[in-house]
Design an enzyme around this catalytic site. Sequence first.
Site, short mmCIF file in Angstrom:
data_model
loop_
_atom_site.label_atom_id
_atom_site.label_comp_id
_atom_site.label_asym_id
_atom_site.label_seq_id
_atom_site.Cartn_x
_atom_site.Cartn_y
_atom_site.Cartn_z
CD GLU A 43 -2.71 1.28 2.53
OE1 GLU A 43 -2.42 0.58 3.51
OE2 GLU A 43 -3.63 2.12 2.54
CG ASP A 68 2.93 7.96 4.12
OD1 ASP A 68 1.76 7.89 3.69
OD2 ASP A 68 3.55 9.03 4.21
CG ASP A 117 -0.86 14.34 -1.56
OD1 ASP A 117 -1.71 14.71 -0.75
OD2 ASP A 117 0.17 13.72 -1.22
CG ASP A 153 -10.97 12.95 -3.91
OD1 ASP A 153 -9.83 12.45 -3.81
OD2 ASP A 153 -11.17 14.18 -3.90
C1 LIG Z 1 -3.66 12.20 0.91
S1 LIG Z 1 -2.74 11.07 1.88
C2 LIG Z 1 -3.67 9.55 1.73
C3 LIG Z 1 -3.38 8.59 2.85
C4 LIG Z 1 -4.13 7.25 2.77
N1 LIG Z 1 -3.78 6.51 1.58
C5 LIG Z 1 -5.62 7.42 2.87
O1 LIG Z 1 -6.32 7.23 1.86
O2 LIG Z 1 -6.10 7.72 3.98
C6 LIG Z 1 -1.35 10.78 0.83
C7 LIG Z 1 -0.19 10.09 1.53
O3 LIG Z 1 0.81 9.77 0.55
C8 LIG Z 1 2.10 10.00 1.11
N2 LIG Z 1 3.02 10.24 -0.01
C9 LIG Z 1 2.86 11.13 -1.01
N3 LIG Z 1 3.88 11.06 -1.88
C10 LIG Z 1 4.72 10.10 -1.41
C11 LIG Z 1 5.97 9.57 -1.85
N4 LIG Z 1 6.53 10.01 -2.95
N5 LIG Z 1 6.55 8.60 -1.11
C12 LIG Z 1 5.96 8.16 0.03
N6 LIG Z 1 4.78 8.61 0.50
C13 LIG Z 1 4.17 9.57 -0.20
C14 LIG Z 1 1.90 11.20 2.02
O4 LIG Z 1 2.89 11.29 3.02
C15 LIG Z 1 0.50 10.94 2.59
O5 LIG Z 1 0.54 10.23 3.81
#
Ligand SMILES: C[S@@+](CC[C@H](N)C(=O)[O-])C[C@H]1O[C@@H](n2cnc3c(N)ncnc32)[C@H](O)[C@@H]1O
Length: 217
Positions: A43, A68, A117, A153
Amino acid sequence: MPRRKHIKIAEVRTFENVFDYKQENVEQHIINYLGSDKPVTLELGCGQADYSINLAKLYPHRNFIGVDRKAARLWNASKNANSEKLKNVAFLIAYIEKLNEIFQRIKAEEIWITFPDPYPRRSSIKKRLVHPRFLEVYKNILLPEGKIFLKTDDDTLYAYTLKVIEEEKLILHKSTDDLYKSDLLSEEEKIQTKYEKQHLAEGKKIKLVCFSFNDIA
Ligand SMILES: C[S@@+](CC[C@H](N)C(=O)[O-])C[C@H]1O[C@@H](n2cnc3c(N)ncnc32)[C@H](O)[C@@H]1O
């Protein structure tokens, strides 16, 4: 940074189910913890790892690794896995970009990317987790028959993902711009992450895409 977050970031590295890409032989440590004989699901950008934890409960004979870059989020993930007494899930503090360097032996059957994101601006398209530069990483850490699942979304990210799949000649297994319009969801599709719950509460439609690099019979 708030003091509580500082404490979490320091403490999380002492948890037995949390690993850091800066650790020497980190892949071996993960294998020692999980065992290497079970199929693996990754994941990516897992946040508090709702997918890994719920899948680990559904499939005790499989292994799950939540990745993450934000250590504090994995503190929550680790605590949640421990409260469920799950031994088939581990967490890795790492940049997704680094995974093909980290994983030489671990090859996943599935990758879940949930609510990444969306990076809507043209100037940050390269940061989208389905950009071809990330797909190159996934190709190296996924089994040839492996599948990638994206939940979002975001309309722009959904359309962009379908465009990349077409341009890169990948195999599309499923796409829907409104997952919950069907009542025939798999147990996996029904899992809701923290971000998914927020988007649903705001009345947004959830999109799902499933694809692979190779044609799977
Ligand atoms: C918007 S959150 C979504 C978290 C989770 N998947 C959820 O749906 O509740 C996006 C997550 O992706 C991680 N993330 C974004 N780019 C990343 C990267 N290049 N390497 C590791 N983690 C990353 C961020 O730290 C963040 O915790």
